[in-house]
Structure formats: structure tokens, C-alpha cells
Design an enzyme around this catalytic site. Structure first.
Site, PDB file in Angstrom:
ATOM      1  N   THR A   1       0.799  -1.277   0.096  1.00  0.00           N
ATOM      2  CA  THR A   1      -0.070  -0.209  -0.185  1.00  0.00           C
ATOM      3  C   THR A   1       0.832   1.276  -0.061  1.00  0.00           C
ATOM      4  OG1 THR A   1      -1.705   1.162   1.383  1.00  0.00           O
ATOM      5  CG2 THR A   1      -0.160  -0.208   2.367  1.00  0.00           C
ATOM      6  N   ASP A   2       0.320   2.338  -0.491  1.00  0.00           N
ATOM      7  CA  ASP A   2       0.858   3.689  -0.489  1.00  0.00           C
ATOM      8  C   ASP A   2       1.150   3.960   1.046  1.00  0.00           C
ATOM      9  OD1 ASP A   2      -1.778   4.418  -0.300  1.00  0.00           O
ATOM     10  OD2 ASP A   2      -1.443   5.972  -1.715  1.00  0.00           O
ATOM     11  N   GLU A   3       0.321   3.590   1.828  1.00  0.00           N
ATOM     12  CA  GLU A   3       0.254   3.995   3.224  1.00  0.00           C
ATOM     13  C   GLU A   3       1.555   3.694   4.061  1.00  0.00           C
ATOM     14  OE1 GLU A   3      -3.215   3.582   5.660  1.00  0.00           O
ATOM     15  OE2 GLU A   3      -4.405   3.186   3.536  1.00  0.00           O
TER      16      GLU A   3
ATOM     17  N   TYR B   1      -1.826  -0.291  11.094  1.00  0.00           N
ATOM     18  CA  TYR B   1      -2.119  -1.149   9.767  1.00  0.00           C
ATOM     19  C   TYR B   1      -0.607  -0.870   8.675  1.00  0.00           C
ATOM     20  CZ  TYR B   1      -3.367  -1.581   5.064  1.00  0.00           C
ATOM     21  OH  TYR B   1      -3.415  -1.822   3.438  1.00  0.00           O
TER      22      TYR B   1
ATOM     23  N   LYS C   1       2.033  -3.255   7.305  1.00  0.00           N
ATOM     24  CA  LYS C   1       2.326  -3.455   5.891  1.00  0.00           C
ATOM     25  C   LYS C   1       3.885  -3.206   5.441  1.00  0.00           C
ATOM     26  CE  LYS C   1      -0.071  -4.595   2.919  1.00  0.00           C
ATOM     27  NZ  LYS C   1      -0.656  -6.049   2.442  1.00  0.00           N
TER      28      LYS C   1
END
Ligand code: NAD
Ligand code: TYD
Length: 341
Positions: free
Chosen positions: A125-127, A153, A157
Site C-alpha cells: 500500500t502507499d500508506e 496497519y 504492511k
């Protein structure tokens, strides 16, 4: 070619399973999913009778189960979607995010190494890049942007990504990673912003917008994400990270108002509620590498994709009404009870 897709009863994994089963009739697609609250076999219904599709129930973090499965099936490619995926839940209970997202990934990496998998692809994810300030619209995440996470979260990741890259460097495992922006489209679980707003607006219920609704997300239609992963697993360079996003930034408030307009519902349904702790301000992807190296081009803009998505929710009420009439009601009552100011 035999492909293991983990998390294929969830939102993106489910769309990817449909895409692969239909586009590659000569590949065998094995869908492994634990069927947590987010997994739904109804999502797999359209492909369940296809000869090149098989479902297996199980936990990616269960080492002996995973080793037995890999030994038996001899996968060529593994695409790992399985994860706990909701930021708000990670704030309530980080432990399960470590268990599935970090430990589960390392079990899959070990099994891929042990049984000679030719490509391990991690859906990230870009997060993992943290967030960008609202007053710097010139800034975008590239593959070189340092990891700088905000939530349990995104930390889980990012941790998984580091393990994936370590298995490439240390053991020579042929890996790739994709880091995509917020997905939307069919089969999206209604705890996430877009399906939550569509389903609640249709019932004329209040629409919870965190803070002032000015946070920006870069929306990617799930179909375009599936195309990107198809390109990466077939043509991507091992050891590389690819960002996936199509320059579709919108504030949350813009997203909510677009949905209200399409459904002909009043903006008075909007209710500003207490902000998410650590709430990331803006995500924005620079997809140049994917476009120039692999020729990726998105089919949808946000304007076309959101209309297609709203229509899907109107045409498939049974799919989401089954979800929101069950355990989800307790989730909503619990998660949102402290947000009302
Ligand atoms: P989702 O929550 O809809 O689906 C996750 C699926 O994984 C579910 O079917 C669930 O049953 C399964 N699962 C959970 N734990 C498991 C376990 N231990 N073993 C086997 N299966 C398990 O998630 P999603 O939105 O489809 O996201 C898929 C992947 O894409 C995740 O890795 C997520 O981090 C990533 N991602 C999602 C988005 C997004 O906007 N939704 C954006 C970027 C990245
Ligand atoms: P979400 O769909 O949870 O994805 P992510 O947190 O991974 O970006 O949320 C998207 C944006 O919408 C995020 O800025 C939080 C906001 N949001 C609300 O304002 N209200 C809600 O009820 C939800 C679920 C999210």
C-alpha cells in the site's frame, strides 16, 4: 502455470481472482482465504464453477498447513493479498495485524523459498510512505520515498515489505511488490469510505465524515489495479517495487458529495464526527515507473469509475445487504459510538 492468490475472498483479491480466471483459462488459480469477517464466498460465486478455479480455506500464518499446501500444489506464482486491511480496526486491535500481515507474509516467503516458487508478489500500500502535506500539491510518493508509517496497519504492511525485500537480497527469492493507492469498485467491504457512504446514503442514514473531510486520497479503480498486478507478475523486474495510482486525488468531502449527487440524496445527511487518531492527510502516487517500464495505463478516471461503482452497488444490493445486516451492525455501533461529538 499455477497461481496461488491469497485473500481472494476479499475485495481486491476477489476482483483479481475474477480477472485471472477469465483472462487466463489455461492457468490454474487457487484461492486461499481464511474467511475472516472481510472474506465472503459470495464474492467468488461468479467463478466458482470454472474448471481453472479452486478455493481452499486456511490461514497464511499457519506454517504446517501452508507448507503442506505448497508441497502438494507446486505453485509457480504467489500473489499475496491476504491481510487485515482496515486502519480503524488496527487502532482498536493491532495484534492481529502483526499476526496476519507480518507473520503470515514471512510464512508465505519461507514456503515460496522452500518449494521453489518462481515469483512471489506482495500486494502492499502507499500508506507505507506515510502522508503528504495538503499545502504541497507538487509532492508525490515515488518508489524512492522513505517508509514513514502512521498507523498500526501501515506499520504492519511496511514491515512485511521489508521482509519481502530481505528475502530477495539474502536468499535470492524472486519477489516484486506493488504499492497502490486507495482502491474502489465492486465487492468493496462496506466498512471502507466509499461503500459505507453508498450503502448508508441509500438508507437515508447519517454519513460519518472524520474531522473536516479535507483529507485527500488518490482513488484507483480495482480493475486498473488488477491490470497492474498482471503486468508486474508477468513483466516486472524481480527485486523491484512498483507504485500504482492514477492521479485521481479527491478530498473525502468531495467523494461523499459526488456519491450524494449521483444518488440524488441531500448533503444534510453528512455528519462531521471525531477524527481518526493519527489520520494521514494526503496520499498521492507518482506512477511513472509502472507506466514507462511496463506500459500500464488506467482505464478509469475517478469520474467514470465512481459512476460504475455506484451502479454496481445499486445492481448488487443482495451482496452488501447480507453483510450489513449481520455482525457488521455491532461493528458499526461499536466503532462509531465514540466518534459522535
Ligand atoms: P479485504 O479486507 O477486503 O480482504 C482481505 C482478505 O484476506 C479477506 O478475504 C480475508 O478473509 C483474508 N484474510 C485475512 N486474514 C487472513 C489469513 N490469516 N489467512 C488467509 N486469508 C486471510 O482487503 P482488500 O481491501 O481486498 O486488500 C487486499 C490487499 O491489498 C491487502 O494486503 C491490503 O493491505 C492491500 N491494499 C488495499 C487497499 C485498498 O484500498 N483496499 C489499498 C492498498 C493496498
Ligand atoms: P478508508 O476507506 O478507511 O481508507 P484509508 O484509511 O485506508 O485511506 O478511509 C478513506 C478516508 O475516508 C480516510 O481519510 C478516512 C475517511 N473516512 C471517513 O471520513 N469516514 C468513515 O466512516 C470512514 C470509514 C473513513
Amino acid at each position: 502455470m499455477k497461481i496461488l492468490v491469497t485473500g481472494g475472498a476479499g475485495f481486491i483479491g476477489g476482483n483479481f481472482v475474477h480477472y485471472m480466471v477469465n483472462n487466463y483459462p489455461d492457468y490454474d488459480i487457487v484461492n486461499l482465504d481464511l474467511l475472516t469477517y472481510a472474506g465472503n464466498l459470495e464474492t467468488c460465486k461468479p467463478v466458482e464453477d470454472k474448471p481453472n478455479y479452486k478455493f481452499v480455506k486456511g490461514d497464511i500464518a499457519d506454517r504446517s498447513f501452508i507448507y503442506d499446501l505448497f508441497e502438494k500444489e507446486k505453485f509457480d506464482i504467489v500473489v499475496n493479498f491476504a491481510a487485515e486491511s482496515h486502519v480503524d480496526r488496527s487502532i482498536e486491535d493491532p495484534g492481529i495485524f502483526v499476526q496476519t500481515n507480518v507473520l503470515g507474509t514471512t510464512v508465505l516467503l519461507d514456503a515460496s523459498k522452500e518449494f521453489g516458487v518462481k515469483r512471489y508478489h506482495q500486494v502492499s500500500t502507499d500508506e507505507v510512505y506515510g502522508d503528504l502535506p495538503l499545502d504541497r500539491p507538487d509532492l508525490f510518493f515515488t518508489e524512492e520515498t522513505p517508509l514513514h508509517t502512521s498507523s498500526p496497519y501501515s506499520s504492519s504492511k511496511a514491515s512485511a515489505d521489508l521482509f519481502v525485500l530481505a528475502y530477495y537480497r539474502t536468499f535470492g527469492l524472486p519477489v516484486t511488490i506493488s504499492r497502490c493507492s486507495n482502491n474502489y469498485g465492486p465487492y468493496h467491504f462496506p466498512e471502507k469510505l466509499i461503500p459505507l457512504i453508498i450503502s448508508r446514503a441509500l438508507a437515508d442514514e447519517e454519513l460519518p465524515v472524520y474531522g473536516d473531510g479535507a483529507n485527500v486520497r488518490d482513488w484507483l479503480h480495482v480493475y486498473d489495479h488488477c491490470v497492474a498486478i498482471d503486468l508486474i507478475i508477468h513483466k516486472g523486474k524481480v527485486g523491484e517495487v512498483y507504485n500504482v495510482g492514477g492521479h485521481n486525488e479527491r478530498t473525502n468531502l468531495e467523494v461523499v458529495k459526488t456519491i450524494l449527487k449521483a444518488l440524488d440524496k441531500p448533503e444534510s445527511l453528512i455528519k462531521y464526527v471525531k477524527d481518526r487518531p493519527g489520520h494521514d492527510m494526503r496520499y498521492a502516487i507518482d506512477p511513472t515507473k509502472l507506466e514507462t517500464e511496463l506500459g500500464w495505463k488506467p482505464k478509469y478516471t475517478f469520474d467514470t469509475g465512481i459512476q460504475q461503482t455506484i451502479q454496481w452497488y445499486l445492481d448488487n444490493k443482495e451482496w452488501w445487504e447480507n453483510i450489513i445486516s449481520g455482525e457488521y451492525r455491532n461493528y458499526f455501533a461499536q466503532m462509531y459510538k465514540d466518534r459522535v461529538e
